[in-house]
Design a protein around this motif. Structure first.
Motif, mmCIF file in Angstrom:
data_model
loop_
_atom_site.group_PDB
_atom_site.id
_atom_site.type_symbol
_atom_site.label_atom_id
_atom_site.label_comp_id
_atom_site.label_asym_id
_atom_site.label_seq_id
_atom_site.Cartn_x
_atom_site.Cartn_y
_atom_site.Cartn_z
ATOM 1 N N LEU A 1 0.824 -1.205 0.000
ATOM 2 C CA LEU A 1 0.000 0.000 0.000
ATOM 3 C C LEU A 1 0.859 1.256 0.000
ATOM 4 N N ALA A 2 1.921 1.193 0.773
ATOM 5 C CA ALA A 2 2.806 2.356 0.821
ATOM 6 C C ALA A 2 3.527 2.536 -0.511
ATOM 7 N N SER A 3 3.856 1.442 -1.143
ATOM 8 C CA SER A 3 4.593 1.525 -2.400
ATOM 9 C C SER A 3 3.697 1.961 -3.551
ATOM 10 N N LEU A 4 2.384 1.615 -3.491
ATOM 11 C CA LEU A 4 1.473 1.993 -4.575
ATOM 12 C C LEU A 4 1.392 3.512 -4.745
ATOM 13 N N LYS A 5 1.552 4.224 -3.635
ATOM 14 C CA LYS A 5 1.459 5.679 -3.693
ATOM 15 C C LYS A 5 2.626 6.291 -4.444
ATOM 16 N N LYS A 6 3.713 5.540 -4.601
ATOM 17 C CA LYS A 6 4.909 6.066 -5.254
ATOM 18 C C LYS A 6 4.977 5.696 -6.737
ATOM 19 N N LEU A 7 3.968 4.948 -7.203
ATOM 20 C CA LEU A 7 3.993 4.521 -8.610
ATOM 21 C C LEU A 7 3.664 5.682 -9.538
ATOM 22 N N ASP A 8 4.145 5.565 -10.789
ATOM 23 C CA ASP A 8 3.799 6.543 -11.809
ATOM 24 C C ASP A 8 2.324 6.418 -12.153
ATOM 25 N N ARG A 9 1.769 7.507 -12.694
ATOM 26 C CA ARG A 9 0.339 7.518 -13.021
ATOM 27 C C ARG A 9 -0.003 6.547 -14.143
ATOM 28 N N GLU A 10 0.950 6.299 -14.999
ATOM 29 C CA GLU A 10 0.675 5.362 -16.100
ATOM 30 C C GLU A 10 0.414 3.943 -15.596
ATOM 31 N N LEU A 11 0.841 3.680 -14.367
ATOM 32 C CA LEU A 11 0.574 2.380 -13.785
ATOM 33 C C LEU A 11 -0.650 2.379 -12.872
ATOM 34 N N THR A 12 -1.019 3.533 -12.329
ATOM 35 C CA THR A 12 -2.105 3.595 -11.333
ATOM 36 C C THR A 12 -3.435 4.029 -11.917
ATOM 37 N N ASP A 13 -3.477 4.676 -13.084
ATOM 38 C CA ASP A 13 -4.742 5.145 -13.667
ATOM 39 C C ASP A 13 -5.643 3.957 -14.000
ATOM 40 N N ASN A 14 -6.975 4.238 -14.009
ATOM 41 C CA ASN A 14 -7.995 3.218 -14.344
ATOM 42 C C ASN A 14 -7.842 1.969 -13.466
ATOM 43 N N ASP A 15 -7.805 2.236 -12.144
ATOM 44 C CA ASP A 15 -7.696 1.146 -11.176
ATOM 45 C C ASP A 15 -6.486 0.264 -11.461
ATOM 46 N N PHE A 16 -5.360 0.936 -11.636
ATOM 47 C CA PHE A 16 -4.079 0.237 -11.819
ATOM 48 C C PHE A 16 -4.046 -0.626 -13.091
ATOM 49 N N HIS A 17 -4.673 -0.138 -14.151
ATOM 50 C CA HIS A 17 -4.686 -0.886 -15.416
ATOM 51 C C HIS A 17 -3.259 -1.087 -15.951
ATOM 52 N N GLY A 18 -2.438 -0.061 -15.863
ATOM 53 C CA GLY A 18 -1.057 -0.176 -16.333
ATOM 54 C C GLY A 18 -0.278 -1.189 -15.517
ATOM 55 N N LEU A 19 -0.526 -1.185 -14.207
ATOM 56 C CA LEU A 19 0.137 -2.159 -13.348
ATOM 57 C C LEU A 19 -0.288 -3.577 -13.714
ATOM 58 N N HIS A 20 -1.593 -3.729 -13.992
ATOM 59 C CA HIS A 20 -2.104 -5.042 -14.389
ATOM 60 C C HIS A 20 -1.435 -5.506 -15.669
ATOM 61 N N LYS A 21 -1.306 -4.622 -16.642
ATOM 62 C CA LYS A 21 -0.672 -4.993 -17.900
ATOM 63 C C LYS A 21 0.792 -5.367 -17.674
#
Length: 454
Positions: free
Chosen positions: A107-127
């Motif tokens: 949870l703490a690390s998610l806040k430091k991710l780039d927006r390209e990974l966190t937008d649309n409920d973390f769609h970029g992270l999922h990809k």
């Protein structure tokens, strides 16, 4: 899912290979990546470790309305729900990090991710995780393939070694039986009398009877007429009674069958006596068994087999064992007769056949009418190697086996070239001729007559 698959379904060595991949994930501690990239990879590793943990998956199904929750809400619930449970039941260690602590770090690390990974409920992270997962699966497929190949190779080696071991055991058992058979027939007393047309001519026998006879010594005509013969025909005498003042040679060393009574008690005496008969040698030279040589041999072998069947040495032998025993007795007698009856030099028929083969040496496969698909010299070299063994085999059964193996090889050549499984004589004859040309045999007729005689 990963852990369950690796621990339950895979061989131990493969599970170790996989778990090294799963637990290690990305070794970023000693890499040359920038610090931001290192933090990113640490967080990604934590997410993957959290999501693919079998324990986490089992507990996720307990979450209410988990399908409606966002990604970070699910991780938050993992943090809150399992904190007390894990603190009581789990021992904190390097390899056993509590889910709640891992979730807090994520949870703490998610806040430091780039927006390209966190937008649309973390769609970029999922990809990102999906792509990485596919790469990992491909890598695991390679590991699985290599491991399966190793396992299959090991299995093949085990089967091969097992076959070699079983073959060795079978050969050892067979040789033990053969030794037992040889000991039995060499020690067995079988009192018989061998008579020939010449030896019977002095005891009022039928002059038209040209067969070699084997009878029990109790019914031996020499026994019945020995006294009369000694009185009326001083030339005839028992081989076991040498002349006074002279050392008598053994029966089998005489030049004529007339001069011995043909009494044999042991198999070695039988072979020596039988092999010394001119009638037997004549059959091996001409191939015309007018004296019943083969019939006489079969009578002797049948008598040995009768004694063997009634011997306590072979209690428990099956019918197949007795068939093998008869074959070994045939070979035993044949090998010993070979040195006494096989022509020392090539016969006239041998020489004529060799001359015919020599005239064919200048003829190639095309002239023999061999189809183009058969014109492979290496195949005939293989056939010739088998056929050449005919000259060095001592047993008639071994010689026959080499002839049969040659025939089987030629049939296989026809099959390879044409696909025919039942070739006719017209197809095989040129192949036989070519094989004989390759071997150039010196004693082909002598070998065939030896096989026929015995």
């Amino acid at each position: 899912v990963y852990v369950f698959f690796s621990e339950v379904s895979l061989p131990g060595s493969l599970a170790v290979d996989y778990m090294q991949e799963f637990n290690t994930l990305q070794r970023i501690g000693k890499s040359d990546l920038p610090e931001d990239e290192k933090n990113k990879h640490r967080m990604m590793n934590s997410i993957k470790q959290l999501l693919v943990s079998a324990e986490s998956i089992r507990k996720l199904v307990l979450l209410k309305n988990s399908k409606a929750l966002t990604f970070d809400n699910i991780i938050y619930q993992l943090q809150e729900k399992f904190y007390l449970y894990e603190s009581k039941h789990l021992n904190l260690s390097k390899d056993n990090i509590p889910i709640s602590l891992l979730a807090k770090f994520v949870l703490a690390s998610l806040k430091k991710l780039d927006r390209e990974l966190t937008d649309n409920d973390f769609h970029g992270l999922h990809k990102y995780l999906s792509d990485e997962y596919k790469q990992r699966v491909e890598h695991m497929d390679n590991i699985i393939f290599r491991t399966k190949t190793k396992l299959l190779s090991c299995l093949d080696n085990l089967k091969r070694n097992q076959a070699i071991l079983l073959d060795t055991v079978e050969k050892s058992a067979k040789q033990k039986k053969i030794n037992q058979i040889y000991k039995f027939i060499e020690e067995t007393v079988l009192p018989i009398c061998i008579t020939t047309p010449k030896s019977r001519s002095h005891i009022k026998a039928d002059p038209k009877d040209m067969k070699i006879k084997l009878v029990d010594q109790k019914e031996c005509p020499h026994e019945r007429f020995s006294f009369i013969n000694e009185l009326t025909n001083p030339v005839f005498f028992r081989a076991s009674e040498p002349k006074k003042g002279k050392k008598q040679s053994p029966p089998h060393s005489r030049n004529s069958s007339v001069f011995f009574d043909g009494h044999c008690d042991k198999i070695n005496i039988f072979v020596e006596t039988f092999g010394s008969l001119e009638e037997v040698r004549d059959v091996c030279r001409t191939g015309k068994d007018t004296y019943g040589v083969n019939e006489a041999l079969q009578i002797y072998v049948n008598s040995l087999m009768t004694l063997a069947r009634n011997s306590p040495h072979f209690v428990g032998y099956s019918e197949e064992d007795f068939v093998d025993m008869r074959e070994e007795i045939d070979k035993y007698i044949s090998r010993r007769l070979y040195h006494k009856v096989f022509p020392k030099e090539a016969t006239r028929e041998d020489a004529l056949f060799k001359a015919k083969v020599d005239t064919l040496k200048k003829i190639d496969l095309e002239h023999l009418g061999v189809a183009p698909s058969f014109r492979i010299e290496e195949l005939f070299d293989h056939t010739a190697k088998i056929l050449s063994q005919l000259e060095i085999a001592f047993s008639h059964l071994d010689k026959l086996e080499f002839l049969q193996e040659t025939a089987r090889t030629l049939v296989n050549i026809v099959y390879l070239a044409t696909g025919k499984t039942d070739p006719d004589t017209e197809s095989l004859m040129p192949l036989y001729i070519k094989s004989l040309m390759k071997v150039d045999p010196d004693r082909i007729y002598s070998n065939i007559y030896f096989i026929k005689t015995l």
